[in-house]
Scaffold this motif. Structure first.
Motif, PDB file in Angstrom:
ATOM      1  N   VAL A   8      34.002  11.388  33.715  1.00 58.23           N
ATOM      2  CA  VAL A   8      35.154  10.512  33.496  1.00 58.23           C
ATOM      3  C   VAL A   8      34.666   9.137  33.071  1.00 58.23           C
ATOM      4  O   VAL A   8      33.859   8.514  33.771  1.00 58.23           O
ATOM      5  CB  VAL A   8      36.021  10.395  34.765  1.00 58.23           C
ATOM      6  N   VAL A   9      35.128   8.678  31.915  1.00 53.82           N
ATOM      7  CA  VAL A   9      34.838   7.318  31.447  1.00 53.82           C
ATOM      8  C   VAL A   9      35.983   6.429  31.924  1.00 53.82           C
ATOM      9  O   VAL A   9      37.110   6.536  31.435  1.00 53.82           O
ATOM     10  CB  VAL A   9      34.704   7.271  29.913  1.00 53.82           C
ATOM     11  N   SER A  10      35.698   5.578  32.897  1.00 56.78           N
ATOM     12  CA  SER A  10      36.735   4.744  33.505  1.00 56.78           C
ATOM     13  C   SER A  10      36.770   3.350  32.873  1.00 56.78           C
ATOM     14  O   SER A  10      35.927   3.007  32.035  1.00 56.78           O
ATOM     15  CB  SER A  10      36.477   4.622  35.015  1.00 56.78           C
ATOM     16  N   LYS A  11      37.741   2.576  33.294  1.00 53.90           N
ATOM     17  CA  LYS A  11      37.887   1.163  32.880  1.00 53.90           C
ATOM     18  C   LYS A  11      37.963   1.012  31.364  1.00 53.90           C
ATOM     19  O   LYS A  11      37.380   0.077  30.790  1.00 53.90           O
ATOM     20  CB  LYS A  11      36.732   0.322  33.431  1.00 53.90           C
ATOM     21  N   SER A  12      38.665   1.912  30.710  1.00 52.88           N
ATOM     22  CA  SER A  12      38.791   1.794  29.253  1.00 52.88           C
ATOM     23  C   SER A  12      39.572   0.541  28.867  1.00 52.88           C
ATOM     24  O   SER A  12      39.493   0.097  27.716  1.00 52.88           O
ATOM     25  CB  SER A  12      39.475   3.038  28.679  1.00 52.88           C
ATOM     26  N   ASP A  13      40.326  -0.029  29.806  1.00 53.43           N
ATOM     27  CA  ASP A  13      41.065  -1.261  29.517  1.00 53.43           C
ATOM     28  C   ASP A  13      40.145  -2.454  29.314  1.00 53.43           C
ATOM     29  O   ASP A  13      40.553  -3.476  28.744  1.00 53.43           O
ATOM     30  CB  ASP A  13      42.041  -1.556  30.659  1.00 53.43           C
ATOM     31  N   LEU A  14      38.880  -2.349  29.758  1.00 54.64           N
ATOM     32  CA  LEU A  14      37.937  -3.461  29.619  1.00 54.64           C
ATOM     33  C   LEU A  14      37.160  -3.422  28.306  1.00 54.64           C
ATOM     34  O   LEU A  14      36.433  -4.363  28.000  1.00 54.64           O
ATOM     35  CB  LEU A  14      36.930  -3.443  30.784  1.00 54.64           C
ATOM     36  N   GLN A  15      37.303  -2.356  27.551  1.00 45.66           N
ATOM     37  CA  GLN A  15      36.509  -2.200  26.328  1.00 45.66           C
ATOM     38  C   GLN A  15      37.407  -1.697  25.204  1.00 45.66           C
ATOM     39  O   GLN A  15      37.887  -0.567  25.228  1.00 45.66           O
ATOM     40  CB  GLN A  15      35.365  -1.196  26.591  1.00 45.66           C
ATOM     41  N   HIS A  16      37.632  -2.573  24.210  1.00 45.47           N
ATOM     42  CA  HIS A  16      38.492  -2.156  23.097  1.00 45.47           C
ATOM     43  C   HIS A  16      37.811  -1.090  22.240  1.00 45.47           C
ATOM     44  O   HIS A  16      38.475  -0.297  21.566  1.00 45.47           O
ATOM     45  CB  HIS A  16      38.859  -3.372  22.238  1.00 45.47           C
TER      46      HIS A  16
ATOM     47  N   VAL B  94      31.904  12.922  37.825  1.00 44.21           N
ATOM     48  CA  VAL B  94      30.948  11.818  37.696  1.00 44.21           C
ATOM     49  C   VAL B  94      31.621  10.712  36.899  1.00 44.21           C
ATOM     50  O   VAL B  94      32.063  10.932  35.769  1.00 44.21           O
ATOM     51  CB  VAL B  94      29.655  12.278  36.999  1.00 44.21           C
ATOM     52  N   VAL B  95      31.696   9.531  37.501  1.00 40.68           N
ATOM     53  CA  VAL B  95      32.421   8.410  36.899  1.00 40.68           C
ATOM     54  C   VAL B  95      31.428   7.417  36.297  1.00 40.68           C
ATOM     55  O   VAL B  95      30.458   7.014  36.945  1.00 40.68           O
ATOM     56  CB  VAL B  95      33.303   7.694  37.949  1.00 40.68           C
ATOM     57  N   THR B  96      31.666   7.043  35.057  1.00 43.23           N
ATOM     58  CA  THR B  96      30.911   5.980  34.384  1.00 43.23           C
ATOM     59  C   THR B  96      31.909   5.113  33.640  1.00 43.23           C
ATOM     60  O   THR B  96      32.910   5.625  33.106  1.00 43.23           O
ATOM     61  CB  THR B  96      29.866   6.561  33.413  1.00 43.23           C
ATOM     62  N   ASP B  97      31.700   3.799  33.621  1.00 46.80           N
ATOM     63  CA  ASP B  97      32.717   2.953  32.988  1.00 46.80           C
ATOM     64  C   ASP B  97      32.472   2.826  31.485  1.00 46.80           C
ATOM     65  O   ASP B  97      31.411   3.186  30.965  1.00 46.80           O
ATOM     66  CB  ASP B  97      32.802   1.581  33.653  1.00 46.80           C
ATOM     67  N   ALA B  98      33.482   2.304  30.800  1.00 40.60           N
ATOM     68  CA  ALA B  98      33.467   2.236  29.334  1.00 40.60           C
ATOM     69  C   ALA B  98      32.755   0.999  28.808  1.00 40.60           C
ATOM     70  O   ALA B  98      32.726   0.786  27.587  1.00 40.60           O
ATOM     71  CB  ALA B  98      34.904   2.261  28.803  1.00 40.60           C
ATOM     72  N   THR B  99      32.172   0.176  29.676  1.00 41.67           N
ATOM     73  CA  THR B  99      31.530  -1.052  29.211  1.00 41.67           C
ATOM     74  C   THR B  99      30.165  -0.802  28.586  1.00 41.67           C
ATOM     75  O   THR B  99      29.639  -1.661  27.883  1.00 41.67           O
ATOM     76  CB  THR B  99      31.377  -2.050  30.368  1.00 41.67           C
ATOM     77  N   GLN B 100      29.566   0.367  28.854  1.00 46.19           N
ATOM     78  CA  GLN B 100      28.269   0.685  28.260  1.00 46.19           C
ATOM     79  C   GLN B 100      28.084   2.197  28.205  1.00 46.19           C
ATOM     80  O   GLN B 100      28.807   2.950  28.861  1.00 46.19           O
ATOM     81  CB  GLN B 100      27.129   0.060  29.069  1.00 46.19           C
ATOM     82  N   GLU B 101      27.111   2.628  27.402  1.00 43.21           N
ATOM     83  CA  GLU B 101      26.796   4.045  27.301  1.00 43.21           C
ATOM     84  C   GLU B 101      26.130   4.528  28.588  1.00 43.21           C
ATOM     85  O   GLU B 101      25.716   3.730  29.434  1.00 43.21           O
ATOM     86  CB  GLU B 101      25.862   4.287  26.109  1.00 43.21           C
TER      87      GLU B 101
ATOM     88  N   ARG C 162      45.616   6.741  21.986  1.00 47.69           N
ATOM     89  CA  ARG C 162      45.623   5.671  20.989  1.00 47.69           C
ATOM     90  C   ARG C 162      45.126   4.367  21.582  1.00 47.69           C
ATOM     91  O   ARG C 162      45.169   4.146  22.791  1.00 47.69           O
ATOM     92  CB  ARG C 162      47.032   5.494  20.419  1.00 47.69           C
ATOM     93  N   ALA C 163      44.631   3.479  20.741  1.00 44.69           N
ATOM     94  CA  ALA C 163      44.124   2.189  21.199  1.00 44.69           C
ATOM     95  C   ALA C 163      45.262   1.354  21.745  1.00 44.69           C
ATOM     96  O   ALA C 163      46.395   1.417  21.284  1.00 44.69           O
ATOM     97  CB  ALA C 163      43.451   1.466  20.038  1.00 44.69           C
ATOM     98  N   LEU C 164      44.914   0.539  22.742  1.00 40.49           N
ATOM     99  CA  LEU C 164      45.946  -0.301  23.350  1.00 40.49           C
ATOM    100  C   LEU C 164      46.152  -1.548  22.499  1.00 40.49           C
ATOM    101  O   LEU C 164      45.212  -2.103  21.972  1.00 40.49           O
ATOM    102  CB  LEU C 164      45.509  -0.695  24.769  1.00 40.49           C
TER     103      LEU C 164
END
Length: 621
Positions: free
Chosen positions: A206-214, A177-184, A619-621
């Protein structure tokens, strides 16, 4: 630890030898059961169904896993057809249509470059003549072992697509199950995760799009808390398809680890091993069961030959056992009654549950209509209604699956042969066809008044006021049209306009309520029929499974009886040779069972972190 390939090879050899033994014993029915077990062992494919809400990065994640742009990606246009990605020696694309109501499949080869026009919303309405899916093959190491990825349409877009996703889950070996990192995680996502956990035990979030959320760590932490609060057991991993693609281009190992896709691939490979191990265990149980039925015949004859004084008692015991097995195949058998009563109760409960859920949606829609102007918000109401109907049908589907499995367990407890009871696998057909047949919500006109209509209503209402108050003021010597009569006309004109607007609003609300009721009634009619057919199919599967098991046992008892009587009549001079041969046969059957058990030595039962909410750190990008 035994590698799954080695276990499969060992089991295949055992099944071949056991099949040969069954054929020599004149038991083609048992040979057929072993053939099904052999097919299961030979199948190393594990279906990984990737699901999630609209635009969460499912297609991008599948592309990152196979390191190829096979699933179309667009910022606006969504996937509308499930796409299966599996191993192949070369890149191919095929459209597959399973015709509704027929055991027929149409396969159409297409250019992989044209896949976008067939599996996205660009294709328009699909699945008119049956269930449509696309299949892509390509040579990739991650697919070579047997992993098969299924990219699905986003949940929450249309009724039939959400229902299709739910239908895929019971057939899935692993669900991602995919959910993005922009919101809970939202309430709809948690509801879908709960459904997925009910329908497939191997669940990964899976929390996707972690590149969009620091601040993706905070989102992941909150998601983990939501899963624990909801009682959902799922592993959680963090990925970024964008970073993965960049790392592949630059051949940067550190950046590749940052993306998290390789960690997900390793996790899915461990799930692949776990799924195959469970599949092999079921095959071993089948081998043991068939071996037990064959050994029963040998033991009966051996007991009579080795201990002639017990021959009469053995035949009496076999006769009684045969009568018990005969009773299991009759309609008056307890398990048959339990199945019949349980099926009727199940169908009634599921139908009542569906009606109750959809009527609750209708009542909520009425309240929504009463608190708004349907002419202005009808599109929003229609979207909410479609999602609510889909959610109600999905909840009903999951409950039907759970209740069906419970019924199978209850029946199996009443159906016990030789101390054993088995439960068949149940695959429920989905409700997408019924949802497509519901049709769309009737349109409610906005019924907005034009400027000319407003003026005419105002003039018509003000005319009486001007005339009435003008005549009254003429008694005081004033003109017919004077400030008092004009003011009275304006007041009455405004009242007439407001009254007309109120009547029109009430008419729109009544029309909207009627449209909702018609849709709810149609949904109940269509989905109830589909649900009833589905549950009747479950009843047939359970009945056929248990009757087949009883027939196999009864045939073994009949053969045991025949061999026991034959042994009792055998001349004493031949008994020693026959006893030695029977003991060899028993040893061979026992050795085959032991070899089957040994082939599973060291295979994983579950992955080390199954059932635990695990967060992949990076680690954080």
């Amino acid at each position: 630890m035994t590698h799954p390939t080695q276990a499969a090879t060992s089991l295949a050899a055992v099944i071949d030898e056991m099949t040969a033994t069954a054929q020599r014993s004149g038991r083609p029915d048992l040979a057929e059961r072993l053939a099904a077990a052999a097919a299961s062992v030979a199948d190393s494919s594990v279906r990984v169904v990737v699901v999630g809400q609209f635009k969460q990065g499912k297609s991008a994640l599948v592309n990152a896993l196979v390191t190829a742009q096979v699933c179309p990606i667009d910022d606006v246009i969504a996937t509308s057809v499930p796409t299966v990605v599996r191993w192949g020696e070369r890149l191919t694309a095929t459209l597959i249509t399973e015709l509704t109501g027929e055991d027929q499949v149409i396969r159409t080869a297409i250019d992989p470059a044209e896949l976008r026009a067939h599996v996205t919303e660009l294709a328009g309405d699909t699945g008119t003549f049956g269930n449509l899916r696309a299949e892509v093959t390509l040579p990739r190491r991650v697919l070579e072992s047997g992993l098969v990825f299924v990219d699905t349409p986003g949940v929450g877009r249309t009724q039939s697509r959400a229902a299709t996703n739910l239908t895929l889950l019971p057939q899935a070996d692993v669900v991602v199950v995919v959910t993005d990192a922009t919101q809970e995680l939202t309430e709809p996502e948690l509801a879908f995760l709960s459904h997925a956990a009910e329908l497939c035990p191997r669940l990964t979030c899976v929390v996707s799009k972690s590149d969009l959320q620091h601040n993706w760590r905070a989102v992941v932490e909150a998601n983990t808390e939501h899963l624990v609060a909801a009682g959902i057991e799922a592993q959680m991993l963090v990925t970024s398809a964008v970073i993965h693609n960049l790392a592949v281009q630059r051949q940067d190992r550190e950046l590749l680890a940052e993306a998290g896709v390789t960690a997900l691939a390793r996790h899915l490979h461990s799930q692949w091993s776990s799924v195959l191990a469970e599949r092999y265990r079921l095959a071993v149980e089948e081998i043991r069961s068939v071996g037990g039925l064959l050994a029963m015949v040998v033991n009966a004859e051996l007991e009579v030959l080795a201990n002639p004084e017990n021959g009469a008692a053995v035949i009496v015991d076999l006769t009684q056992a045969e009568e018990r097995a005969e009773r299991l195949t009759r309609q008056s058998a307890r398990w048959q009654q339990t199945l019949a009563d349980g099926s009727i109760e199940l169908i009634d409960d599921i139908e009542f549950d569906l009606r109750d859920r959809l009527r609750a949606v209708g009542r909520e829609a009425d309240q929504l209509i009463e608190s708004s102007d349907p002419g202005k918000s009808w599109d929003d109401i229609g979207t909410w209604l479609a999602e609510s109907v889909t959610q109600a049908v999905a909840d009903n589907f999951v409950w039907a699956h759970t209740r069906s499995m419970h019924l199978a367990d209850v029946v199996s407890q009443h159906f016990v042969i030789d101390g054993r009871a088995s439960v068949p696998g149940l695959s429920l057909a989905g409700s997408e066809k019924a949802l497509r047949a519901i049709g769309s919500l009737d349109y409610v006109e906005s019924d907005a008044l034009s400027i000319g209509q407003k003026l005419m209503i105002g003039l018509k209402g003000s005319y009486g006021g001007v005339l009435m108050f003008g005549l009254m003021t003429t008694l005081a010597g004033m003109a017919l049209v004077n400030p008092i009569s004009v003011a009275a006309g304006l007041i009455m004109g405004g009242f007439a306009y407001r009254n007309e607007a109120k009547q029109r609003l009430e008419h729109r609300r009544n029309e909207a309520k009627h449209a909702v009721r018609r849709l709810i009634d149609e949904a109940i009619f269509q989905v109830s029929k589909e649900s009833r057919d589905r549950l009747n199919g479950v009843k047939r599967v359970l009945r056929d499974h248990f009757i087949s098991a009883a027939e196999d046992f009864k045939q073994s008892l009949a053969e045991s009886m025949r061999r026991a009587k034959s042994g009792a009549a055998m001349p004493p001079t031949e008994r020693a040779t026959r006893v030695a041969k029977l003991r060899r046969e028993l040893r061979e059957l026992q050795l085959l069972g032991d070899r089957a058990d040994a082939s599973l030595a060291g295979t994983p039962r579950v992955s080390e972190t199954d059932g635990q909410p695990v967060v992949q750190e990076r680690r954080a990008l």
